[in-house]
Design an enzyme around this catalytic site. Sequence first.
Site, mmCIF file in Angstrom:
data_model
loop_
_atom_site.group_PDB
_atom_site.id
_atom_site.type_symbol
_atom_site.label_atom_id
_atom_site.label_comp_id
_atom_site.label_asym_id
_atom_site.label_seq_id
_atom_site.Cartn_x
_atom_site.Cartn_y
_atom_site.Cartn_z
ATOM 1 N N SER B 156 148.963 33.763 66.177
ATOM 2 C CA SER B 156 147.779 33.743 65.328
ATOM 3 C C SER B 156 146.866 32.574 65.711
ATOM 4 O O SER B 156 146.524 32.439 66.874
ATOM 5 C CB SER B 156 148.241 33.649 63.868
ATOM 6 O OG SER B 156 147.214 34.006 63.003
ATOM 7 N N ARG B 225 144.829 32.952 49.031
ATOM 8 C CA ARG B 225 146.130 33.225 49.638
ATOM 9 C C ARG B 225 146.544 34.686 49.426
ATOM 10 O O ARG B 225 147.110 35.318 50.317
ATOM 11 C CB ARG B 225 147.180 32.293 49.043
ATOM 12 C CG ARG B 225 148.563 32.476 49.576
ATOM 13 C CD ARG B 225 148.660 32.176 51.054
ATOM 14 N NE ARG B 225 150.038 32.134 51.527
ATOM 15 C CZ ARG B 225 150.384 32.037 52.801
ATOM 16 N NH1 ARG B 225 149.447 31.965 53.723
ATOM 17 N NH2 ARG B 225 151.645 32.006 53.159
ATOM 18 N N ASP B 321 149.884 45.254 63.753
ATOM 19 C CA ASP B 321 149.038 44.105 63.415
ATOM 20 C C ASP B 321 147.565 44.540 63.460
ATOM 21 O O ASP B 321 147.039 44.829 64.521
ATOM 22 C CB ASP B 321 149.293 42.992 64.432
ATOM 23 C CG ASP B 321 148.515 41.708 64.130
ATOM 24 O OD1 ASP B 321 147.669 41.720 63.212
ATOM 25 O OD2 ASP B 321 148.763 40.706 64.812
ATOM 26 N N HIS B 354 150.714 41.675 60.953
ATOM 27 C CA HIS B 354 150.475 40.397 61.624
ATOM 28 C C HIS B 354 151.658 39.436 61.454
ATOM 29 O O HIS B 354 151.973 38.647 62.345
ATOM 30 C CB HIS B 354 149.192 39.781 61.068
ATOM 31 C CG HIS B 354 148.798 38.507 61.744
ATOM 32 N ND1 HIS B 354 148.646 38.406 63.110
ATOM 33 C CD2 HIS B 354 148.534 37.270 61.252
ATOM 34 C CE1 HIS B 354 148.299 37.165 63.424
ATOM 35 N NE2 HIS B 354 148.229 36.458 62.316
ATOM 36 N N ASP B 355 152.307 39.499 60.304
ATOM 37 C CA ASP B 355 153.447 38.619 60.016
ATOM 38 C C ASP B 355 154.623 38.820 60.975
ATOM 39 O O ASP B 355 155.564 38.017 60.965
ATOM 40 C CB ASP B 355 153.951 38.850 58.585
ATOM 41 C CG ASP B 355 153.494 37.750 57.648
ATOM 42 O OD1 ASP B 355 152.875 36.785 58.133
ATOM 43 O OD2 ASP B 355 153.752 37.865 56.435
#
Lengths: 207, 387
Positions: B156, B225, B321, B354-355
Amino acid sequence: MSPEMKAIALRPDLMKIYEIVQPGSRVLDLGAGSGDLLKTLERHKGVTVRGVEISEEGIMECIAKGVPIYQSNLDEGLADYGEQSFDYVILSQTLQQVHRPKLILQEIVRVGRIGIVSIPNFAHWHIRIQLLLRGTMPRTSYIPYHWYETPNIHLLSIRDFRKICAELGIRIRNEWAVSFRKAAMTFLMPFWPNMLAPLGIFEISRR
Amino acid sequence: MEPNSVGIVTTQYFVFAESPHELALECGDTLGPVTLAYETYGRLDSAKANAILLFHALSGDAHAAGYHSLEEHRPGWWDIMIGPGKAFDTEKYFIICANCLGGCRGSTGPSSVNPKTGKPYALDFPIITIADMVKAQRALIDHLGIEKLLAVAGGSMGGMQVLEWATQYPESVRSAIPIATTSHLSAQGIAFNEVGRQAIMSDPDWNHGNYYGGTPPNKGLALARMIGHITYLSDEAMHRKFGRKLQNRKELSYDFLTDFQVESYLHYQGDLFTQRFDANSYLYITKAIDYFDLAEKGNGSLVDACAPARAAFLIIAFSSDWLYPPYQNKELADALRVNNVEVSFCVLDSHYGHDAFLLEAEHQTRLIAHFLKHIYEEHVRGGTHEP
């Protein structure tokens, strides 16, 4: 013998390609698989190697061998590679599996000074006899799949390959007929390859 | 504690850029003195040739592996990848990870005290960029006496720093592992970051950034968040994890209470985040991410921007992602490939979104461990990576 050399020794077309490639050259292998050919070329001939492969497993194996590998689908072409940026571009027993064989052949001679293409020959007499006498889709040690599970979508013969090259204006610099083991008629193979050779290897380039 | 943990670790601090040698920033301002919080794992070999610098993502910090104490519940953010026998094998390599410039976990950022005023910088903190973050870490690596890193790696925003390092200091690194990253954030990515920033800035407690010593804008930061978290997951990941399951109830509330598990999860993640993150740092770091555009170095051409790179690259993307999508990782691989850089590129199949770079240990480990092994062996043999 290194483990990757042992692996390519099982494939007569790869052994022939290994012989053809000049030491110290730059090689791009399309459909590099587990990277054995490239690793052998790098280790024993000091060749600068690059590979393209579609399967995650192939990628893992190439990385494990230290072979630079790029995950991509050959049907997308080789747009990002520069003109004549490799001494050799190799396509071993993969032409019959791509969606756009004409495009990939044109790309090979664009990107490489020399292209080396090997194909399983669908006009081999084993195949002709199976189709003629049994009337079922032929299976041989070179084309081992059942019709319902084959990845081969564009099967061709040695003569077909010559014809398509002529049509595309691609020069065939050299060709070899090869087989796994010494078959009874091996000595006749060069005289009638389209009937007698299970595999054809071609060295091609722009005119 | 697992047997392959790096164990108890301590954060260290490096102070530099004291007057008159302040750090010159991309925006034209200078900043100093600068503190970088960092941790190291493993041992630096006598030739100082086994060092790997890891860069963290937006919400990460220097604590990448192990535990600060026996009481700590969760290990460092990339513990699955760092330790004896893991991808970044601490038996072989010396791993360094620093909190980025602008952060709030020990490195100088908007919550640090401005030596000129004796108060926290707040919005007087200059705008920082990915290049500034990397410049600061270069000072740390120099301080540690390491001339050439074996590798730089990160996912990232961390991947952006990998790209910056590999093109800015090509002579100082043998290999580069950018993961789930891009040469420039998409409009969609910038949009989500802006919504996050607006959530913070529209919290009355934000008070134009001057909340230190008072009530911080926790509502706004938690909301930012929550939005961020959605972008780090995938449709499938959320479906598998939560589906439409209800939280602590059997029937719908017919009210605006928390009905669904996914809502409860996001609230929890948002609240948790406010306990460890500074809202102003969130503003500054997301801005740095938005500003990053590697192609600028090549006057708009990504290929030209990649021309200085000399390292061997391993680029890893993840199939699900959508924030840093595989095609953007591929664009990067292509630009490097055209420059004859030794580049390997792989899209790993994962449903985590993405994680995935924080969660998919097995395949990442196979790729990275082997890649590093060959880079290290080549170095030992005296090989180079000139194209």
